[in-house]
Design an enzyme around this catalytic site. Structure first.
Site, PDB file in Angstrom:
ATOM      1  N   LYS A   3       0.839  -1.197   0.000  1.00 15.81           N
ATOM      2  CA  LYS A   3       0.000   0.000   0.000  1.00 15.81           C
ATOM      3  C   LYS A   3       0.876   1.250   0.000  1.00 15.81           C
ATOM      4  CE  LYS A   3      -3.820  -2.389   2.155  1.00 15.81           C
ATOM      5  NZ  LYS A   3      -4.455  -2.877   3.379  1.00 15.81           N
ATOM      6  N   GLN A  16      -5.046  -1.596   9.477  1.00 15.24           N
ATOM      7  CA  GLN A  16      -4.798  -2.904   8.864  1.00 15.24           C
ATOM      8  C   GLN A  16      -5.363  -4.011   9.761  1.00 15.24           C
ATOM      9  OE1 GLN A  16      -3.316  -3.498   5.755  1.00 15.24           O
ATOM     10  NE2 GLN A  16      -3.995  -5.588   6.137  1.00 15.24           N
ATOM     11  N   ASP A  32     -11.338   2.828   3.875  1.00 16.94           N
ATOM     12  CA  ASP A  32     -11.649   1.405   3.753  1.00 16.94           C
ATOM     13  C   ASP A  32     -13.154   1.175   3.728  1.00 16.94           C
ATOM     14  OD1 ASP A  32     -10.051  -0.718   3.296  1.00 16.94           O
ATOM     15  OD2 ASP A  32      -9.598  -1.178   5.385  1.00 16.94           O
TER      16      ASP A  32
END
Ligand code: NDP
Length: 280
Positions: A50, A94, A117
């Site tokens: 990422k 994460q 997200d």
């Protein structure tokens, strides 16, 4: 007939190139904060990619690594700081978190305007209500692959295999918004194979290696395989038995090289979207 292979790497590359062009015209640099708690090896790899992908298109990544024994209060106060930080447009926590930490509580703490997200209840609710939201990256990427393959969703019978908050539910909401007639199947569904066979568009997100067999799929169906499963011999396979289904389907995503590359590209797109919205 043999299915057209929907090339996720190519579609993701085109999306990244278009994002880079848009970012080059901005008077500011979008910022993406990624929080990594603990030492999970797969998570470390994801976070590195990422970081690299963000840098390559002009987004400023900031990875914050915390030890596995970080208390919930410290994690949430870091999120508060990032919420208040003007240089941060997107915050990604994460997952999975180490045992003992409450992921849902931490996610609820993220400012929905920075929730790249798409996992906060606010963004999930906006999506369910058919309103503009930051949409979870994998479902968004799956929809972009359907669009790239030229699939007509209006009126199509779609089956989503899996009902997770991360993939199944949001992808079903997106398909509904695109006027498909959507069925959601899960571990309690009776006669899964028959449900799958009725689908013109089949999205598999179960996390069971090669569960969808050739005789589960209708002739000419479009198959999006979200699953990523590592076999004992090290091979990476999807939730769909690719070799059996490809001769029957009209189009199919491979694993790897299908949905996977789209997830990070959509994270970058969400970061740009959040950055532009915040500054308006
Ligand atoms: P979850 O484990 O959260 O959800 C799996 C879903 O599948 C559940 O709804 C479950 O049903 C259903 N399910 C499990 N087993 C069966 C079965 N035997 N028959 C019918 N339904 C079943 O997984 P995720 O949604 O997070 O992920 C799904 C897959 O997608 C995984 O392989 C994951 O690695 C992959 N993935 C890939 C990404 C990418 O970037 N390509 C990103 C995210 C995930 P129930 O609700 O009844 O338990």
């Amino acid at each position: 007939m043999t299915a057209t292979i929907i090339d996720g790497r190519k579609v993701a590359e085109a999306l990244r190139a278009s994002l880079a062009t848009q970012i080059a015209t901005l008077s500011f640099q979008p910022g993406l904060a990624v929080i990594l708690v603990g030492e999970d090896p797969a998570s470390r790899v994801y976070v590195r990619s990422k970081d690299k992908a963000a840098t390559s298109i002009g987004i400023a990544p900031r990875t914050i690594r915390l030890p596995a024994d970080t208390p919930q209060s410290a994690l949430e106060s870091l999120i508060d700081d990032l919420n208040a930080d003007d240089d941060v447009d997107g915050i990604l926590l994460q997952l999975p978190l180490p045992a003992g930490l409450d992921a849902q509580a931490a996610i609820r703490r993220i400012d929905p305007a920075k929730d790249v997200d798409g996992l906060t209840p606010t963004n999930a609710g906006l999506l369910a209500a058919g309103q503009p939201a930051l949409v979870a990256c994998t479902p968004l990427g799956s929809m972009k692959l359907l669009a790239a393959a030229g699939v007509t969703l209006r009126g199509a019978r779609a089956l989503v295999l899996g009902r997770s908050v991360l993939v199944g539910k949001p992808v079903a909401a997106l398909l509904t918004a695109a006027d498909a007639t959507v069925t959601i199947a899960h571990s309690r569904t009776r006669d899964l194979a028959a449900e799958c066979r009725r689908a013109e568009v089949l999205i598999a997100a179960v996390g069971r290696p090669e569960m969808v067999r050739g005789d589960w799929v209708a002739n000419d169906a479009v198959v999006i395989d979200v699953g990523i499963n590592r076999l004992a011999d090290g091979r990476l396979v999807g939730d769909v038995a690719f070799d059996e289904v490809a001769p029957i389907a009209s189009a199919i995503t491979p694993v790897p090289g299908g949905v996977g590359p789209m997830t990070i590209a959509c994270l970058l797109e969400n970061t740009l979207t959040a950055a532009i919205r915040r500054r308006k």
